[in-house]
Design an enzyme around this catalytic site. Structure first.
Site, PDB file in Angstrom:
ATOM      1  N   PRO A 261       0.848  -1.254  -0.080  1.00  0.00           N
ATOM      2  CG  PRO A 261       0.160  -1.010   2.274  1.00  0.00           C
ATOM      3  CD  PRO A 261       0.705  -1.887   1.215  1.00  0.00           C
ATOM      4  CB  CYS A 262       3.157   2.724  -2.479  1.00  0.00           C
ATOM      5  SG  CYS A 262       1.927   2.284  -3.955  1.00  0.00           S
TER       6      CYS A 262
END
Length: 300
Positions: A261-262
């Site tokens: 989850p950048c």
């Protein structure tokens, strides 16, 4: 179809076609509504304005949008603003432990979805994935069309085409594995994409990256759904507090957007920062996860 990516990238990109779905009309309508809300967020369009643009009555549009997205158009609009990002940073800022041990050989846990994490060996990475066969396909997602890649051990890449286009996304992802062989085979990847977006089964990850990148990406896995972190906290989490700029670069090179989850990494002041597949996609992901957390439904 098997293609050597060095010679067939343009042809492969030109052949992309949308996958079929059981509810294509509703999907396309809601995708257009979400895109409209994102484009007009600064003007705060009313429910009546949005409904008219979609060719629906306000009541019907509100009901359909809420059923599909999980929240009302007005609430979704609120979550697309800079204020939302700043509120997340203020209220749901996950300060990662500076002594966090990444432990790349151990299984990782991705928000509420269990994921097997397996990194490519340094030798495989140095050889540009030579000898690997990667399958690819196009899929629907809550954030528009997704382009997925996967090997025998799991997903290796996940991109979103809504803002950058299919051809650009394909060329970008394929260039990360310059000596791999690509096979168009969406069916082989479908169970993993169901796990990623619909919480059906398990999504194993075959992560391909340099050792520093792997540390940053696994640190991202420790940020819970509906929460955010900063690049400086990520740098501390991997034991290198002075490497904030390098961490930002590694975040941008994440090959498995959404799964790693950048989109949960923000600048220290609350600004969204960049996002490889477009800030509209990043805003939509943060809004989607906020809806999931506040309404109690599954984030996927």
């Amino acid at each position: 179809m098997t293609v050597a990516i060095e010679t067939a990238l343009p042809a492969a990109a030109d052949r992309f076609e949308r996958p079929e779905s059981a509810d294509r009309f509703t999907y396309e309508l809601m995708a257009a509504a979400i895109e409209l809300i994102e484009d007009q967020a600064a003007d705060h369009p009313s429910l009546e304005t949005l409904a008219a643009r979609m060719g629906l009555s306000p009541a019907h549009f509100q009901k359909l949008f809420t059923r599909w997205v999980g929240v009302s158009p007005k609430r979704y609009l609120q979550w697309l603003t800079l204020d939302h990002a700043r509120a997340l940073l203020r209220e749901r800022h996950t300060v990662l432990d500076a002594t966090y041990a990444t432990g790349l050989s151990s299984p990782g846990r991705l928000h509420d979805l269990f994921v097997r994490w397996e990194a490519m060996t340094p030798g495989e990475y140095a050889r540009g994935a030579e000898g690997l066969t990667l399958r690819w396909g196009l899929f629907d997602s809550p954030f528009g069309e997704a382009l997925a890649f996967g090997g025998d051990r799991g997903l290796t890449g996940l991109a979103f085409t809504a803002e950058v286009g299919r051809g650009t996304a394909f060329a970008d992802m394929a260039s990360r594995w310059p000596r791999a062989t690509l096979v168009e085979d969406a069916g082989a990847l479908a169970p993993w994409l169901d796990a990623a977006f619909q919480r059906k089964g398990t999504a194993p990850l075959q992560v391909i990256g340099a050792p520093f990148q792997l540390k940053v990406w696994e640190a991202l896995l420790a940020v819970p759904t509906g929460h955010v972190t900063t690049y400086s906290d990520l740098a501390r989490a991997i034991g290198n507090p002075g490497a904030v700029r390098a961490v930002g670069t590694a975040v941008g090179k994440n090959p498995l957007s959404w799964l790693i989850p950048c989109h949960r990494a923000l600048r220290k002041g609350g600004a969204l920062g960049g996002y490889h597949w477009g800030l509209g996609v990043k805003r939509a992901m943060l809004a989607w996860e906020t809806a999931a957390l506040e309404t109690g439904r599954d984030a996927a």
